[in-house]
Motif scaffolding. Structure first.
Motif, PDB file in Angstrom:
ATOM      1  N   UNK A   2       0.837  -1.206   0.000  1.00  0.00           N
ATOM      2  CA  UNK A   2       0.000   0.000   0.000  1.00  0.00           C
ATOM      3  C   UNK A   2       0.868   1.251   0.000  1.00  0.00           C
ATOM      4  N   UNK A   3       0.246   2.348  -0.364  1.00  0.00           N
ATOM      5  CA  UNK A   3       0.967   3.611  -0.530  1.00  0.00           C
ATOM      6  C   UNK A   3       1.644   4.049   0.763  1.00  0.00           C
ATOM      7  N   UNK A   4       0.959   3.961   1.890  1.00  0.00           N
ATOM      8  CA  UNK A   4       1.501   4.449   3.152  1.00  0.00           C
ATOM      9  C   UNK A   4       2.805   3.733   3.504  1.00  0.00           C
ATOM     10  N   UNK A   5       2.891   2.450   3.236  1.00  0.00           N
ATOM     11  CA  UNK A   5       4.107   1.705   3.555  1.00  0.00           C
ATOM     12  C   UNK A   5       5.209   1.911   2.534  1.00  0.00           C
ATOM     13  N   UNK A   6       4.909   2.538   1.426  1.00  0.00           N
ATOM     14  CA  UNK A   6       5.899   2.701   0.370  1.00  0.00           C
ATOM     15  C   UNK A   6       6.733   3.975   0.542  1.00  0.00           C
ATOM     16  N   UNK A   7       6.294   4.903   1.377  1.00  0.00           N
ATOM     17  CA  UNK A   7       7.086   6.107   1.604  1.00  0.00           C
ATOM     18  C   UNK A   7       8.393   5.747   2.287  1.00  0.00           C
ATOM     19  N   UNK A   8       9.442   6.439   1.914  1.00  0.00           N
ATOM     20  CA  UNK A   8      10.736   6.202   2.529  1.00  0.00           C
ATOM     21  C   UNK A   8      10.914   7.149   3.706  1.00  0.00           C
ATOM     22  N   UNK A   9      11.932   6.905   4.502  1.00  0.00           N
ATOM     23  CA  UNK A   9      12.139   7.646   5.747  1.00  0.00           C
ATOM     24  C   UNK A   9      12.222   9.155   5.548  1.00  0.00           C
ATOM     25  N   UNK A  91      -2.000  10.368 -11.630  1.00  0.00           N
ATOM     26  CA  UNK A  91      -2.083   9.469 -10.481  1.00  0.00           C
ATOM     27  C   UNK A  91      -2.829  10.048  -9.292  1.00  0.00           C
ATOM     28  N   UNK A  92      -2.898  11.374  -9.199  1.00  0.00           N
ATOM     29  CA  UNK A  92      -3.560  12.000  -8.062  1.00  0.00           C
ATOM     30  C   UNK A  92      -2.702  12.076  -6.817  1.00  0.00           C
ATOM     31  N   UNK A  93      -1.696  11.228  -6.709  1.00  0.00           N
ATOM     32  CA  UNK A  93      -0.842  11.167  -5.526  1.00  0.00           C
ATOM     33  C   UNK A  93       0.519  10.627  -5.966  1.00  0.00           C
ATOM     34  N   UNK A  94       1.560  11.414  -5.802  1.00  0.00           N
ATOM     35  CA  UNK A  94       2.894  11.002  -6.241  1.00  0.00           C
ATOM     36  C   UNK A  94       3.450   9.832  -5.443  1.00  0.00           C
ATOM     37  N   UNK A  95       2.830   9.519  -4.303  1.00  0.00           N
ATOM     38  CA  UNK A  95       3.253   8.329  -3.558  1.00  0.00           C
ATOM     39  C   UNK A  95       2.913   7.050  -4.312  1.00  0.00           C
ATOM     40  N   UNK A  96       2.107   7.169  -5.355  1.00  0.00           N
ATOM     41  CA  UNK A  96       1.778   6.002  -6.177  1.00  0.00           C
ATOM     42  C   UNK A  96       2.896   5.645  -7.152  1.00  0.00           C
ATOM     43  N   UNK A  97       3.921   6.489  -7.245  1.00  0.00           N
ATOM     44  CA  UNK A  97       5.070   6.170  -8.097  1.00  0.00           C
ATOM     45  C   UNK A  97       5.872   5.086  -7.389  1.00  0.00           C
TER      46      UNK A  97
END
Length: 163
Positions: A2-9, A91-97
């Motif tokens: 999921x997107x939330x877990x894909x963000x880096x530190x 995408x609406x949200x760059x965290x989807x990259x």
């Protein structure tokens, strides 16, 4: 994943853009009969973008003659911002990259210009700054005899995305 877990530190792409002082503009409109992007499965294909300012001004000229490598690097960075604008709209949200897979960078250079990689680094460096490890990509940087509107650079990209 999921997107939330894909963000880096170091934060989300939006956080990094804010730290860099970059405001993503609306995506530039196509200049001919094509789409700015096409999604196929989990891939997003971005049409070539150029160094267009938010007021519509396009940077033009031959790199190695009337445009320096440093200026063209800045134009490639601006082109990267325009590619990110297309990603954001699509995408609406760059965290989807999930990953920047591939860039094709074209440089409008004089016949004996040979420093194409240094120019296209403007976009590559930006993508790594914004997307972290997910911004590292395969790339081609090539010279062209001309580009539409005599723009200095044109860059297209292939992006892997998360649902």
């Amino acid at each position: 994943m999921n997107i939330a877990n894909h963000d880096v530190a170091a934060g989300s792409p939006q956080d990094r853009l804010a730290r860099l002082g970059i405001v993503i503009p609306p995506p530039p409109p196509p200049i001919a009969n094509f789409l700015t992007h096409v999604r196929e499965g989990n891939l997003l294909f971005l049409s070539g973008q150029g160094p267009r300012e938010t007021d519509g001004h396009l940077h033009s000229g031959k790199v190695g003659a009337d445009v320096s490598v440093a200026e063209a690097y800045a134009h490639a960075r601006l082109t990267g911002i325009n590619l990110i604008a297309v990603m954001q709209a699509a995408l609406g949200d760059l965290r989807r990259v999930k990953r920047v897979i591939k860039l094709l960078g074209m440089v409008n250079g004089i016949a004996d210009f040979a420093d194409h990689p240094s120019v296209i680094n403007g976009c590559s460096d930006l993508f790594i700054e914004v997307f972290g490890e997910r911004g590292h990509h395969a790339r081609s940087a090539v010279g062209m005899a001309s580009l539409p509107g005599n723009i200095t650079v044109e860059i297209e990209a292939v992006i892997s995305i998360l649902d």
